[in-house]
Design an enzyme around this catalytic site. Sequence first.
Site, PDB file in Angstrom:
ATOM      1  N   HIS A 140      45.089  23.688  28.744  1.00 44.16           N
ATOM      2  CA  HIS A 140      45.922  23.421  29.718  1.00 44.16           C
ATOM      3  C   HIS A 140      46.322  24.854  30.422  1.00 44.16           C
ATOM      4  CE1 HIS A 140      49.745  23.014  27.548  1.00 44.16           C
ATOM      5  NE2 HIS A 140      50.351  23.530  28.530  1.00 44.16           N
ATOM      6  N   ASP A 183      43.568  20.548  22.444  1.00 49.49           N
ATOM      7  CA  ASP A 183      44.284  21.394  23.818  1.00 49.49           C
ATOM      8  C   ASP A 183      43.970  23.029  23.385  1.00 49.49           C
ATOM      9  OD1 ASP A 183      45.309  22.360  25.946  1.00 49.49           O
ATOM     10  OD2 ASP A 183      47.010  21.189  25.699  1.00 49.49           O
ATOM     11  N   SER A 199      53.118  27.317  25.240  1.00 53.82           N
ATOM     12  CA  SER A 199      51.590  26.843  25.026  1.00 53.82           C
ATOM     13  C   SER A 199      50.939  27.990  25.040  1.00 53.82           C
ATOM     14  CB  SER A 199      51.629  26.179  26.575  1.00 53.82           C
ATOM     15  OG  SER A 199      52.113  24.994  26.605  1.00 53.82           O
TER      16      SER A 199
END
Length: 687
Positions: free
Chosen positions: A84, A221, A622
């Site tokens: 992402h 991810d 992240s």
Amino acid sequence: MKRTVLIAVLILSAWAPSRADEGMWLPALISRRIDDMGAKGAHLSAEDIYSINRASLKDAVVLFGSGCTGELVSDSGLLLTNHHCGYSFIQRHSSVEHDYLKDGFWAGCRRDELPNPGLTVSFLERMEDVTAAVLAGYDESMPEAARDSIVARNSAALIKHASDPSKGVKARVEALYYANQYYLFVYRVYRDVRLVGAPPSSIGKFGGDTDNWMWPRHTGDFSIFRIYADADNNPADYSPENVPYVPRKFFRINRGGVKDGDFTLVYGCPGSTREYVMSEEVRYIGEVSDPRKIALRTLRLDIQKKYMAQSQAVRIQYSSKNANVANAWKKWQGESGGIRRLGTVAAKQEYERRFEQWAKGTRYEGLMARLGALYARREPYYLAYEYLNETVRSIEILRFASGVRTALKAGRPVQGLADSFFKDYFQPIDEETFAALMNAFGKDMPEDFQPEYFKRKLASYGSIEAWRDDLFARTLFTDRARVCALDSPEGLSGDPALEMFDAFDSWYTQSLLPVIRDVAKELKQANREYMKAQMEFEPQKEFYPDANLTLRVAYGKVAGYSPADAVQYAPVSTLKGIMEKDNPDVFDYDVPQALRDIYAAGGCENQPVCFLATNHTSGGNSGSPVLDADGNLVGINFDRVWEGTMSDLVFDPDYCRNISLDIRYLLFVVERIGGAAWLLDEMVFTY
Ligand code: ARG
Ligand code: ASP
């Protein structure tokens, strides 16, 4: 006697490892935490984590773009981050002929790697306390405006001195502890960063928004990039002559994996937290703002869902919009629920009573009352502003009308804007949303806070629905052909959509903004005092500064949690769980055939996919490396569980969990799905 006991307790508690894993610590000051880390299982020295004299773990961590983290895993600049985080770059390389977002992308060799203009990665060279230099010439008798200009002037000089544009060296001065301290951060910014690999979205985004903020999670991810440098290993613009960057340090990979209770360290760039604010701010967020915004978004989401269920075409049109609305909606539920469950407002009030007792006769006497009055003054204005964002500014046709006018004013063509708007626009959703949101606005906003324009419209039409019907009938912005025929903003002002947008906009700038801005200025100063006061009030406590996208260390351990009575979550998910979720009819759970085939061949049902830990993280973490007790890579951080999202305001060791991709799943996907084993050859494994 009593005193000796108290002292003994104090000494013991100072020595005992803290129970909670709260904290996002400054790497340069990590020596203060190193005993606690050791007690929790780490085998690292402060110099291993951060050093300016020799290679340390910090040299393998980067700020990826402007809001994520990444880490180096080879001596040739190979970099890992989340899917992402790389999403928009993968998207930019995608087309109908080669849809890398959908199918994944795997460079076959270095020559195949794809450049990404505009993408940078920033290495932290050093950080340094510059409080004295930033505040030189300031004394506390000066007004706030003088302080601001002294800080700005001194910071500019420090930045200029520390920067070296020819070597890609950029410096920033960051305020910490609500501007009681200032740190200089010196970065080296590389700007030739190429895409090396990305799994198909059915792996990299598996579970989509259904599983977002949730456990059990099975999202692969990750995406893979490579940093390139000039012949001297310095930052350079993209050039085919550039060579892979040779890092001072890269992470070795621990393929042994993690188990319940293992030490974990997350090294990355959390974006924003507010752990030291007054009870009033937490009360506003948890009891007023979050619930109101959740209710408004529930209206929108329900309407979208209703129409999405009726038509496949509408489902496709609104899936990404729906996802965006749902991301914060879900986070706010965990945040307000967590604040309620923990009784954070009452706990802060109790703390504030003790603080006020202590503050009597000091310069901080009356500070709580002052802060309380500022929050009270701001609240109705700020809430009105949030309503504006979540109602008027969330009606698609109004935003589109304003966007088209902006483009026309700038002399830009509107064709592209119109194409992308109408491709994903379903007018019945917008009309129903208009009525739902504006009715909520009328119901929830106190009379004296409603703009005159709103009252006038309501009075003349008799209902929101009648107003809406007339607006949608008369505006030209629902008509693609008429929008595309526009070539100047002239004559648009009478359009009812623009008129409404503008009326609310001037209400904001004239009636709300002056107060919001005024209070913000005073709050900045009062919160600076309050932070300083809290540090004096509890001199034995170690305060970590609130997050501001600077590099931090969070440590904890692998652990499950219990989200509800009689429910217990284990901390590691496996490929078996992916197959349990597999459903070709559900977009978020449509497992790629290649993975089904591998699974059917047997032997990998226990393949680990994701794991939970107790690290204190936030948005911006992240892509952060998750390290074991020896500083080797075991995972990549990508999310938190929704029940713990109040961690931006208050950390709860029972509920706050970060979610990481297990590095072994990355290796599995690269090799077995991507067929890119050549990438594993340049990684270094601990055995
Ligand atoms: N909730 C995560 C973070 O805030 C991941 C968001 C991206 N994934 C998604 N399904 N929307 O930002
Ligand atoms: N998903 C977040 C990010 O993108 C991480 C978090 O909020 O925990 O940075």
